[in-house]
Design an enzyme around this catalytic site. Sequence first.
Site, PDB file in Angstrom:
ATOM      1  N   HIS A  54      -7.816   0.921  -4.716  1.00  0.00           N
ATOM      2  CA  HIS A  54      -8.805   0.773  -3.646  1.00  0.00           C
ATOM      3  C   HIS A  54      -9.526   2.106  -3.551  1.00  0.00           C
ATOM      4  O   HIS A  54      -8.982   3.068  -3.004  1.00  0.00           O
ATOM      5  CB  HIS A  54      -8.056   0.407  -2.348  1.00  0.00           C
ATOM      6  N   MET A  70      -8.572   8.186  -1.692  1.00  0.00           N
ATOM      7  CA  MET A  70      -9.497   8.674  -0.652  1.00  0.00           C
ATOM      8  C   MET A  70     -10.013  10.049  -1.042  1.00  0.00           C
ATOM      9  O   MET A  70      -9.244  10.896  -1.500  1.00  0.00           O
ATOM     10  CB  MET A  70      -8.763   8.789   0.684  1.00  0.00           C
ATOM     11  N   SER A 118       0.861  -1.190   0.000  1.00  0.00           N
ATOM     12  CA  SER A 118       0.000   0.000   0.000  1.00  0.00           C
ATOM     13  C   SER A 118       0.887   1.226   0.000  1.00  0.00           C
ATOM     14  O   SER A 118       1.713   1.409   0.895  1.00  0.00           O
ATOM     15  CB  SER A 118      -0.878   0.021   1.247  1.00  0.00           C
ATOM     16  N   GLY A 126       1.066  -2.005   4.201  1.00  0.00           N
ATOM     17  CA  GLY A 126       1.526  -0.620   4.112  1.00  0.00           C
ATOM     18  C   GLY A 126       2.715  -0.399   5.023  1.00  0.00           C
ATOM     19  O   GLY A 126       3.875  -0.551   4.633  1.00  0.00           O
ATOM     20  N   SER A 127       2.411  -0.071   6.299  1.00  0.00           N
ATOM     21  CA  SER A 127       3.487   0.247   7.243  1.00  0.00           C
ATOM     22  C   SER A 127       4.397  -0.938   7.539  1.00  0.00           C
ATOM     23  O   SER A 127       5.507  -0.754   8.032  1.00  0.00           O
ATOM     24  CB  SER A 127       2.889   0.803   8.550  1.00  0.00           C
ATOM     25  N   GLY A 183      -9.053   4.772   5.983  1.00  0.00           N
ATOM     26  CA  GLY A 183      -8.750   6.203   6.090  1.00  0.00           C
ATOM     27  C   GLY A 183      -7.299   6.478   6.435  1.00  0.00           C
ATOM     28  O   GLY A 183      -6.764   7.517   6.060  1.00  0.00           O
ATOM     29  N   PHE A 184      -6.681   5.551   7.134  1.00  0.00           N
ATOM     30  CA  PHE A 184      -5.318   5.798   7.614  1.00  0.00           C
ATOM     31  C   PHE A 184      -4.484   4.519   7.590  1.00  0.00           C
ATOM     32  O   PHE A 184      -5.016   3.433   7.803  1.00  0.00           O
ATOM     33  CB  PHE A 184      -5.350   6.339   9.055  1.00  0.00           C
ATOM     34  N   GLY A 185      -3.177   4.685   7.361  1.00  0.00           N
ATOM     35  CA  GLY A 185      -2.260   3.565   7.493  1.00  0.00           C
ATOM     36  C   GLY A 185      -1.820   3.411   8.941  1.00  0.00           C
ATOM     37  O   GLY A 185      -2.101   4.275   9.783  1.00  0.00           O
ATOM     38  N   MET A 190     -11.738  -5.416   4.821  1.00  0.00           N
ATOM     39  CA  MET A 190     -10.978  -4.430   5.603  1.00  0.00           C
ATOM     40  C   MET A 190     -10.795  -4.932   7.027  1.00  0.00           C
ATOM     41  O   MET A 190     -11.764  -5.297   7.700  1.00  0.00           O
ATOM     42  CB  MET A 190     -11.718  -3.081   5.648  1.00  0.00           C
ATOM     43  N   MET A 237     -11.796   4.487  -2.096  1.00  0.00           N
ATOM     44  CA  MET A 237     -12.538   4.891  -0.890  1.00  0.00           C
ATOM     45  C   MET A 237     -13.203   6.220  -1.200  1.00  0.00           C
ATOM     46  O   MET A 237     -12.815   7.281  -0.690  1.00  0.00           O
ATOM     47  CB  MET A 237     -11.571   4.992   0.303  1.00  0.00           C
ATOM     48  N   ASP A 241      -6.789  -6.017   4.104  1.00  0.00           N
ATOM     49  CA  ASP A 241      -6.117  -4.710   4.111  1.00  0.00           C
ATOM     50  C   ASP A 241      -6.244  -4.074   5.488  1.00  0.00           C
ATOM     51  O   ASP A 241      -7.358  -3.835   5.958  1.00  0.00           O
ATOM     52  CB  ASP A 241      -6.793  -3.830   3.050  1.00  0.00           C
ATOM     53  N   GLY A 242      -5.095  -3.806   6.115  1.00  0.00           N
ATOM     54  CA  GLY A 242      -5.081  -3.087   7.382  1.00  0.00           C
ATOM     55  C   GLY A 242      -4.408  -3.873   8.489  1.00  0.00           C
ATOM     56  O   GLY A 242      -4.894  -4.932   8.899  1.00  0.00           O
ATOM     57  N   GLY A 243      -3.266  -3.389   8.910  1.00  0.00           N
ATOM     58  CA  GLY A 243      -2.573  -4.012  10.038  1.00  0.00           C
ATOM     59  C   GLY A 243      -1.960  -5.360   9.725  1.00  0.00           C
ATOM     60  O   GLY A 243      -1.699  -6.150  10.638  1.00  0.00           O
ATOM     61  N   ASP A 289      -4.304   3.599  -2.654  1.00  0.00           N
ATOM     62  CA  ASP A 289      -5.401   3.998  -1.772  1.00  0.00           C
ATOM     63  C   ASP A 289      -5.930   5.363  -2.161  1.00  0.00           C
ATOM     64  O   ASP A 289      -5.337   6.395  -1.842  1.00  0.00           O
ATOM     65  CB  ASP A 289      -4.910   3.998  -0.316  1.00  0.00           C
ATOM     66  N   HIS A 302      -0.846  -1.328  -4.449  1.00  0.00           N
ATOM     67  CA  HIS A 302      -2.176  -1.022  -3.917  1.00  0.00           C
ATOM     68  C   HIS A 302      -2.288   0.496  -3.757  1.00  0.00           C
ATOM     69  O   HIS A 302      -1.562   1.096  -2.952  1.00  0.00           O
ATOM     70  CB  HIS A 302      -2.342  -1.745  -2.580  1.00  0.00           C
TER      71      HIS A 302
HETATM   72  C1  DX5 Z   1      -6.433   2.086   4.906  1.00  0.00           C
HETATM   73  C2  DX5 Z   1      -5.861   1.606   3.618  1.00  0.00           C
HETATM   74  C3  DX5 Z   1      -4.777   0.609   3.744  1.00  0.00           C
HETATM   75  C4  DX5 Z   1      -3.634   1.020   4.605  1.00  0.00           C
HETATM   76  C5  DX5 Z   1      -2.785  -0.161   4.956  1.00  0.00           C
HETATM   77  O1  DX5 Z   1      -7.528   2.877   4.640  1.00  0.00           O
HETATM   78  O2  DX5 Z   1      -6.855   1.036   2.818  1.00  0.00           O
HETATM   79  O3  DX5 Z   1      -4.335   0.177   2.453  1.00  0.00           O
HETATM   80  O4  DX5 Z   1      -2.858   2.003   4.029  1.00  0.00           O
HETATM   81  O5  DX5 Z   1      -1.758   0.266   5.777  1.00  0.00           O
HETATM   82  P1  DX5 Z   1      -1.231  -0.605   6.999  1.00  0.00           P
HETATM   83  O6  DX5 Z   1      -0.655  -1.862   6.398  1.00  0.00           O
HETATM   84  O7  DX5 Z   1      -0.195   0.273   7.596  1.00  0.00           O
HETATM   85  O8  DX5 Z   1      -2.400  -0.869   7.894  1.00  0.00           O
HETATM   86 ZN    ZN Z   2      -6.279  -0.045   0.929  1.00  0.00          ZN
END
Ligand code: DX5
Ligand code: ZN
Length: 229
Positions: A72, A41, A12, A207-208, A148-150, A143, A74, A185-187, A39, A37
């Site tokens: 993705h 928004m 991401s 992502g992170s 909204g946030f990484g 999800m 959003m 997706d997420g964490g 994102d 990926h």
């Molecule tokens: C959140 C995004 C994700 C996010 C993933 O809204 O859709 O793609 O950036 O980041 P991590 O892996 O850090 O949760």
């Molecule tokens: Zn995403």
Amino acid sequence: MSMRDDMIIAPSVLTANLADLSTDCKEAMEAGLDWLHLDVMDGNFVPNLTFGPPVIRSLRKALGPDAVFDAHLMIENAEACFQDYIDAGCNHLSVHVEAVKHLHRLLGAIREGGATAGIVLNPATPVEAALEVLSEVDLVLIMSVNPGFGGQSFIPNVEHKIRRLTEAINEQVAAGGRPVQIQVDGGVKAHNIAMLRDWGVTNCVVGSGLFNDRASVADNLTEIHQALN
Ligand code: DX5
Ligand code: ZN
């Protein structure tokens, strides 16, 4: 390698350096990852704003034809602008079931427009929303954070949705129907990715866990691959 034991890792870009996006994407591609990926928004469906078709078009120019652009979306009203994302170079579009009025129609339009189509379920959205259109999609994105946030923490309650979806996809394929990827997706990190594979996940957005100050993308990816071995 982008695949390890049939698991696609889709970096991401949200936690990459958005001021130098193509450099970070090239780093991911050189590490062997060909899915990216993206994102998108709109500051409306989710409380954050990122980028849209003009940035994606420039990124496509910078990266060439090999990268798989997995958008993705959003955003509200994807019906009105999905073709702009395909024309900008996206190979795959995932739309949120919570944000689309006529989902079945839109999925057909995305495929006719030249991309593969996916749906996204927020953490509070029941899995039944995906089962209704399973024959119309190439991918279902579950999800595991609120979008909204990484950098947020993984919500473990998605397990039953993923297991139910795995069953339904297996039934669909056994009946001669379309295979469908399950993306999460997420964490997602090295410590939970093997568990996700056990549940039936075939595609993880990271992502992170890949773009961070601790290590290079290649080193972070090595840790993820070790977890999958
Ligand atoms: C959140 C995004 C994700 C996010 C993933 O809204 O859709 O793609 O950036 O980041 P991590 O892996 O850090 O949760
Ligand atoms: Zn995403």
